[in-house]
Write a protein that holds these residues in place. Structure first.
Motif, PDB file in Angstrom:
ATOM      1  N   GLU A 161       0.827  -1.084   0.002  1.00 16.40           N
ATOM      2  CA  GLU A 161       0.140   0.025  -0.055  1.00 16.40           C
ATOM      3  C   GLU A 161       0.869   1.080  -0.168  1.00 16.40           C
ATOM      4  N   ALA A 162       0.515   2.274  -0.635  1.00 13.91           N
ATOM      5  CA  ALA A 162       0.862   3.594  -0.535  1.00 13.91           C
ATOM      6  C   ALA A 162       0.217   5.015  -0.406  1.00 13.91           C
ATOM      7  N   ARG A 163       0.786   5.934   0.284  1.00 11.11           N
ATOM      8  CA  ARG A 163       0.057   7.106   0.493  1.00 11.11           C
ATOM      9  C   ARG A 163       0.856   8.189   0.325  1.00 11.11           C
ATOM     10  N   VAL A 164       0.560   9.161  -0.538  1.00  7.46           N
ATOM     11  CA  VAL A 164       1.197  10.271  -0.767  1.00  7.46           C
ATOM     12  C   VAL A 164       0.405  11.706  -0.503  1.00  7.46           C
ATOM     13  N   HIS A 165       1.099  12.524   0.129  1.00  8.32           N
ATOM     14  CA  HIS A 165       0.855  13.688   0.697  1.00  8.32           C
ATOM     15  C   HIS A 165       1.764  14.889  -0.175  1.00  8.32           C
ATOM     16  N   LEU A 166       0.955  15.580  -0.909  1.00  8.84           N
ATOM     17  CA  LEU A 166       1.556  16.692  -1.688  1.00  8.84           C
ATOM     18  C   LEU A 166       1.371  18.123  -0.887  1.00  8.84           C
TER      19      LEU A 166
END
Length: 553
Positions: A161-166
């Motif tokens: 799983e992956a989560r990206v915060h910009l």
């Protein structure tokens, strides 16, 4: 005759005030006392059933939390179709399954694309209503980018799983107020998997190139354990350079180790040896520059002029014949001319013995000459990676019931030296020994331990439930049933109408008709009649016949 008034409710307050007396009075009743063992036996059976249900139910494990109702219905239907029991907690709303069915349920739902949560990626933009503000539109666009980047990162095999915060600041018309965007990536890796430095660098470049104006140094990657995967300072930082140098040493050692494995496997067999290599690699990077010059020098530029001598007679005679101009000039006298001011050159030098004669037509000359010294530049750069010292250790397994000879070990040592490029001037060290390996064969033949099997917890849970049920039946229900049967068998059996000298039944004296009539208790009279009927069925039938005839008259 006087009648005394006795209050009927004198004991009512005390009786109602003490509930223990009420319970004791209820239990003292004959009907309740006779039915008490049966009620206790039923209670024990119910307790055993509850214990069986509690222990036979497998341990629940949370499958999903916070699912929408539509996803809950779809997931529950899919699990029921696959004969997997599921449970929805009323308090938290989480969906749970049995611990032994957890992995199978996850694979089943993943194959069917469940749960279908909120739309991700750029599909979020399709749900934008008309007339939304610019801030809401920007947040939705950022969320869509984060979802798409997370999906792209999840395509890597090691990433579960992956989560990206910009972090994308607002653009400003002033250059000094513009801030560069940054990103944070949280990865959940597969069990037992890890990311290499090349894969981490690929994720950093993927995120940085997907957002305009973002630099790779502004991307931070963290795994599910909180370990920082990205190097501080980017690829040019001091930490990255140190890791690069250590990677050189690791690659050198792996190269020699692979050569040893390829050499020794056909000779002694796979698993019959182990090899370790320690390479002392020169990780210092040196660079040298050398310049050399020519002492004679080289003429770079020359400028100047010279003055001729008109009295040398070198010119052709001319003029009017018979005039003085046709007479030959007098003999010339050589003189040393002076150099002009500021000229770097010199006058015509005196004739040198053995050299060419001076030009008689040249009276004086002045030249400016510029010389360059010869220059040679040499740059030498020694890249890191040269080996300063090499240490190799090889452990061989002795064959069964035999030992390797010294000649065999010497031959294998020579082969290892040739494979790794042994150099005595570097003081390299190669050691080869042969010993028995400790417990490898027994461990390989035994396989996994019996307590590591997956079926053991299920069997232990079921056996525990069966034992508890048996203990309740043997220690609770069986003694109560025996006591109940013994009490019924030991009950007195009075005999009615027997002779005076007849023996007593069940240890009691014979009952006469006067005694039967004098019995006041209803239960005692019923018991006496039952005993008389059981012991004297013929007389009881005659008595019933006489009663029927009397009623008919």
């Amino acid at each position: 005759m006087s009648t005394a008034l006795i209050p009927t409710n004198a004991g009512a307050p005390e009786r109602f005030a003490n509930p223990l007396l009420q319970i004791r009075g209820v239990l003292a009743q004959p009907a309740v006392r006779r039915s008490l063992p049966m009620a206790l036996m039923i209670a024990l059976i119910g307790a055993a059933a509850l214990a069986w249900m509690a222990l036979s139910t497998p341990t629940q494990k949370t499958l999903f939390t916070g699912l929408p109702d539509a996803d809950k219905a779809a997931v529950t239907a899919a699990l029921d179709q696959a004969n997997i029991k599921s449970h929805i907690d009323d308090g938290t709303g989480s969906l749970t399954v049995g611990e032994e069915d957890f992995s199978r349920a996850r694979m089943l739902l993943a194959g069917q694309g469940l749960p279908k949560a909120a739309p991700g990626g750029y599909a979020i933009l399709d749900q934008l209503p008309m007339g939304v503000s610019r801030a809401v539109e920007g947040e939705r666009l950022r969320q869509a980018r984060e979802s798409e980047l997370a999906k792209s990162i999840q395509e890597i095999d090691a990433v579960s799983e992956a989560r990206v915060h910009l972090a994308m600041p607002e653009s400003s018309v002033f250059v000094r107020d513009n801030a560069a965007p940054s990103a944070s990536v949280i990865l959940k890796l597969q069990g037992g998997r890890s990311l290499s430095d090349a894969q981490v660098a690929s994720i950093i470049n993927l995120v940085a190139s997907s957002v305009p104006g973002m630099k790779p140094e502004a991307v931070t990657i963290v795994d599910q354990l909180g370990a920082l995967l990205s190097k501080p300072g980017g690829a040019d930082g001091a930490g990255a350079q140190g890791d690069q140098r250590l990677d050189i040493q690791r690659r050198v050692e792996d190269k020699y180790r692979a050569q040893l494995v390829q050499l020794l496997t056909p000779l002694v067999g796979a698993g019959n040896f182990t090899a370790e290599v320690q390479a002392d690699v020169n990780l210092d990077e040196t660079q040298a520059t050398r310049e050399s010059y020519d002492k004679a020098g080289t003429l770079r530029a020359e400028t100047g002029n010279w003055v001729g001598n008109l009295k040398d007679g070198g010119g052709a005679p001319g003029g009017i014949p018979g005039a003085l101009s046709n007479t030959p000039p007098p003999a010339s006298q050589l003189s040393t001319p002076q150099a002009a001011n500021g000229a770097s050159g010199s006058a015509t030098p005196q004739p040198v013995a053995g050299g060419p004669a001076p030009d008689p037509a040249k009276q004086s000359d002045a030249f400016q000459r510029a010389y360059d010294l010869g220059k040679e530049v040499s740059v030498t750069r020694n890249a890191p990676g040269s080996i300063k010292r090499l240490s190799v250790a090889v452990l061989l397994r002795d064959p069964d019931k035999t030992r390797r000879t010294a000649m065999e070990i010497t031959q294998i040592t020579d082969l290892v030296k040739s494979a790794v490029g042994y150099d005595q001037t570097r003081q390299d060290n190669v050691t080869v020994i042969s010993r028995k390996f400790a417990g490898t064969d027994a461990a390989a033949d035994a396989g996994p331990a019996w307590y590591d099997n997956a079926w053991l917890p299920i069997i232990a849970r079921n056996v525990t439930a069966v034992l508890i049920a048996l203990l309740v039946l043997m220690l609770g229900v069986r003694p109560l049933s025996k006591a109940l049967m013994k009490k019924r068998d030991d009950a007195p059996r009075p005999a009615l109408g027997g002779p005076v000298g007849s023996p007593a039944v069940a240890g009691s004296a014979p009952v006469s008709l006067d005694q039967l009539e004098s019995t006041r208790g209803y239960d005692d009279r019923i018991g006496a009649v039952r005993g008389f009927t059981r012991d004297n069925p013929t007389r009881a039938a005659l008595a019933v016949r006489d009663m029927i005839k009397a009623d008919a008259k």
